[in-house]
Design an enzyme around this catalytic site. Structure first.
Site, mmCIF file in Angstrom:
data_model
loop_
_atom_site.group_PDB
_atom_site.id
_atom_site.type_symbol
_atom_site.label_atom_id
_atom_site.label_comp_id
_atom_site.label_asym_id
_atom_site.label_seq_id
_atom_site.Cartn_x
_atom_site.Cartn_y
_atom_site.Cartn_z
ATOM 1 N N HIS A 1 0.812 -1.221 0.000
ATOM 2 C CA HIS A 1 0.000 0.000 0.000
ATOM 3 C C HIS A 1 0.848 1.275 0.000
ATOM 4 C CE1 HIS A 1 0.810 0.946 4.287
ATOM 5 N NE2 HIS A 1 0.881 -0.370 4.425
ATOM 6 N N ASP A 2 0.409 2.242 -0.769
ATOM 7 C CA ASP A 2 0.963 3.594 -0.771
ATOM 8 C C ASP A 2 2.393 3.679 -1.284
ATOM 9 O OD1 ASP A 2 -1.340 5.016 0.612
ATOM 10 O OD2 ASP A 2 -0.840 3.540 2.141
ATOM 11 N N GLY A 6 5.035 -1.173 2.923
ATOM 12 C CA GLY A 6 4.239 0.008 2.650
ATOM 13 C C GLY A 6 5.043 1.290 2.526
#
Length: 256
Positions: free
Chosen positions: A120-121, A138
């Site tokens: 994520h991200d 992440g």
């Protein structure tokens, strides 16, 4: 006209451009936007929040815009943005963002080899090569033209600079500044990525300036001393400015 296998499922709310090939057993969910001239081989899954550009080829078993593997994620609306001309190989997983940044981004002209995981991200630049089974935690940032070999494990929040070469099997939890080679266990600095820089058209004078900058960086005990000496002794150019900006903004410290 799109070519959609009768054995594929495309949600009626999905938005597809033109000339896409959707192979058998693909699943394309709602709230997805797909551009033109993409090829999804069999068994590709495109989840909620995917934004995919043009001319990408995605291989069997890949899963795009998956739910983040982050306990802080509470179902907020986030996205996963993929650019153009990427080759995303078998069983690659790319998570969508969380409330932290709101999106995961993969640029254009990248090669993501089999079983790569992008959490994520993360922000992946352009023209990168990422080897088999490499894993990014992440909020990792990878700048343009990085080459990351197979089975590399990257800690969350790390920043990887442009034109680096990272040896297969490395594990690291600090930032990797641009233009260098990193290898061994524990992972450490091994000089400039000379072959990569020459292939990319860097002049001998520019390579020498970069080399001199890193000689100062890795011979000084204090980051501030090295930066001051670089600014005083080396000619100003965009490559030196990039190195200085990268190091001074590093939150995790650079690999030694």
């Amino acid at each position: 006209m799109n070519q959609i296998s009768p054995l594929a499922y495309v949600h009626p709310e999905a938005k597809l451009g033109d000339n896409n090939i959707i192979g058998p057993f693909c699943f394309i969910d709602k709230d997805t936007v797909i551009g033109d001239n993409n090829t999804f081989q069999n068994s590709v899954t495109v989840h909620v929040g995917a934004r995919i550009g043009n001319n990408n080829e995605i291989f069997p078993g890949a899963s795009i815009s998956t739910k983040p593997q982050d306990l802080k994620f509470k179902g907020e609306h986030t996205t996963c943005e993929i650019g153009d001309n990427n080759s995303i190989r078998e069983n690659v997983t790319i998570s969508r963002g969380t409330a932290s940044r709101g999106t995961t981004k993969v640029g254009s002209n990248n090669l993501l080899m089999e079983c790569v995981h992008i959490a994520h991200d993360c922000i992946i630049g352009n023209q990168t090569i990422i080897g088999n089974s490499t894993k990014f935690a992440g909020e990792v940032i990878v700048d343009d033209c990085a080459v990351i070999s197979a089975n590399v494990l990257c800690h969350q929040f790390c920043h990887i600079g442009s034109y680096v070469m990272i040896q297969g099997g490395c594990k690291f939890s600090q930032d990797i500044p641009p233009y260098i080679i990193v290898g061994k266990e524990p992972a450490r600095y091994f000089g400039l990525n000379l072959v990569g820089l020459r292939r990319r058209g860097f002049s001998n004078d520019t390579i020498e300036n970069i080399h001199n900058a890193y000689r100062l960086i890795y011979s000084k005990g204090l980051k501030s001393e090295a930066i001051k000496e670089i600014q005083e002794k080396l000619p100003k150019c965009k490559e030196i400015d990039y190195i200085i900006d990268f190091i001074t903004s590093s939150q995790r410290g650079i690999i030694r």
